[in-house]
Design an enzyme around this catalytic site. Structure first.
Site, mmCIF file in Angstrom:
data_model
loop_
_atom_site.group_PDB
_atom_site.id
_atom_site.type_symbol
_atom_site.label_atom_id
_atom_site.label_comp_id
_atom_site.label_asym_id
_atom_site.label_seq_id
_atom_site.Cartn_x
_atom_site.Cartn_y
_atom_site.Cartn_z
ATOM 1 N N GLU A 1 -7.884 -2.088 5.287
ATOM 2 C CA GLU A 1 -7.784 -2.009 3.834
ATOM 3 C C GLU A 1 -6.836 -3.071 3.277
ATOM 4 O O GLU A 1 -7.075 -3.620 2.196
ATOM 5 C CB GLU A 1 -7.331 -0.604 3.430
ATOM 6 N N ARG B 1 -2.374 -1.614 -3.787
ATOM 7 C CA ARG B 1 -3.390 -0.565 -3.752
ATOM 8 C C ARG B 1 -3.078 0.456 -4.846
ATOM 9 O O ARG B 1 -1.950 0.940 -4.956
ATOM 10 C CB ARG B 1 -3.372 0.148 -2.400
ATOM 11 N N HIS C 1 -11.391 5.851 -0.932
ATOM 12 C CA HIS C 1 -11.522 5.005 0.268
ATOM 13 C C HIS C 1 -12.415 3.793 -0.012
ATOM 14 O O HIS C 1 -13.024 3.230 0.902
ATOM 15 C CB HIS C 1 -12.117 5.792 1.452
ATOM 16 N N ARG D 1 -7.346 18.993 4.414
ATOM 17 C CA ARG D 1 -8.138 19.337 3.232
ATOM 18 C C ARG D 1 -9.418 20.059 3.639
ATOM 19 O O ARG D 1 -10.025 19.742 4.655
ATOM 20 C CB ARG D 1 -8.497 18.088 2.429
ATOM 21 N N ASN E 1 0.868 -1.182 0.000
ATOM 22 C CA ASN E 1 0.000 0.000 0.000
ATOM 23 C C ASN E 1 0.901 1.227 0.000
ATOM 24 O O ASN E 1 1.359 1.677 1.048
ATOM 25 C CB ASN E 1 -0.900 -0.035 1.236
#
Length: 370
Positions: free
Chosen positions: A356, A65, A154, A215, A8
């Site tokens: 994940e 990923r 996501h 963000r 990842n």
């Protein structure tokens, strides 16, 4: 069951896990890649370091990923030269992430030429979005030419957590309407109807939607034009502002929710305002997705903030009792995967740790028929 290595690659780190069936044989994270005085100089060096340090006997596949799959990739795929080229073509849509993902893929293919490699895309879970949810109201020819649409991100987390919610409730996944709230430094909401993503807060990029660590999330596009004209800021400066110097960091000077909560509790007005802005945006998305779904069976919090910040969970759902949503304070203060709503609540509220990498391993096995 055969071994699977998951890589990842983030913008400045590489997380890895080596699975033997469901058991983790090795795991770790190489951080501060390319930073002065930090770790390896680039992602290629980091991935070589990981591969060289592992016992990969019996390795059956490598799962990678990949942040952006555009409109082309709606499911995980076995990587070949054509797939690699297609991922490279998508770099303009994810300039901070896809290059890192590509670096990991190239090194792994070179180091393990006889081992099949699989790309698992963050955006793939959201390919089920209705066109009305994915389409922005701008000139359609221009949007089509330049790939302007909602992709969502996501996806591996929302897929894993929504399925785990069904398992926790011991109910069929395909029959549930679930709102998943992935709240970390990056944050997104997703409405999952019968195992399909039908709405999500991140858009063409991970900038849209909820207030995040650095963000801004949703804002009036005129702000960009205003900063360009009145402040004389260039496009790159505004991009950096909205992605790296906004959100909690812009409002308080810190991007860690734990610090924001501590400052709020100490009476810091900037932290109190930041918490209210964060909470208000979150509550609004929960209400909007409730309206879209028509019926909500569960709301699930996950990721760093979602799993560990009880005040955020309580505040986000406060005042929604008329919708059948409530949080039990004692259960909310607990730990681990659990239900935090009162017994008999119309909507079950859950906390589930995301994984994940495990989801990437699962999808890799599916592609390779293992």
């Amino acid at each position: 069951m055969s071994r699977i290595l998951v890589l990842n690659c983030g913008s400045s780190s590489v997380k890895y896990r080596l699975y033997d069936g469901d058991e983790i044989r090795a795991k770790g994270t190489v951080e501060r890649i390319g930073e002065p005085g930090g770790g390896p100089g680039d992602h290629e060096s980091a991935v070589r370091q990981i591969i060289d340090g592992l016992d990969l006997t019996g390795l059956a596949g490598v799962g990678h990923r990949v942040v952006h799959g555009g409109r082309k990739f709606s499911a995980p795929v076995r990587i070949d030269d054509k797939v690699l080229a297609a991922i490279e073509d998508l770099v303009p849509l994810a300039p901070l992430h896809n290059p890192a993902n590509l670096a990991g893929i190239r090194v792994a293919r070179e180091a393990l030429p006889d081992t099949p490699q699989v790309a698992v895309f963050d955006t793939a879970f959201h390919h089920t979005l209705p066109e009305a949810a994915a389409t922005y109201a701008i000139d359609r020819d221009l949007a089509e030419r330049y790939g302007v649409r909602r992709y969502g991100f996501h996806g591996t987390s929302h897929a894993y957590v929504s399925r785990r919610t069904a398992e926790l409730l011991d109910r069929p996944y395909g029959e549930l309407n679930i709102i998943t709230l992935h709240l970390g430094n990056g944050a997104s909401a997703c409405a999952v109807q019968g195992g399909r993503s039908v709405a999500t807060s991140m858009g063409m990029s991970p900038l849209e939607g909820l207030v995040m660590g650095t963000r801004s999330g949703d804002l009036d596009p005129t702000i960009i034009f205003h900063l360009r004209r009145e402040a004389g800021m260039g496009v790159d400066d505004i991009d950096d502002l909205l992605n790296h110097r906004s959100g909690l960091l812009g409002l308080t000077g810190v991007n860690d929710m734990r610090e924001v909560l501590a400052r709020r509790d100490a009476g810091d007005p900037a932290a109190a305002l930041a918490f209210d802005v964060y909470r208000r945006r979150l509550t609004g998305y929960v209400g909007a997705y409730y309206a879209l779904l028509g019926r909500v069976d569960a709301i699930t919090f996950t990721a760093g903030v979602g799993e560990h910040a009880a005040p955020v969970r309580a505040a986000a759902l406060a005042g929604l009792e008329r919708l059948g949503i409530a949080v039990d304070p004692a259960r909310n203060a607990g730990s681990g995967d659990r239900v935090i709503s009162p017994d008999g609540a119309e909507v079950t509220v859950c906390v589930i740790g995301t994984d994940e990498e495990r989801e990437i391993a699962r999808q890799t096995r599916e592609v390779l028929n293992l």
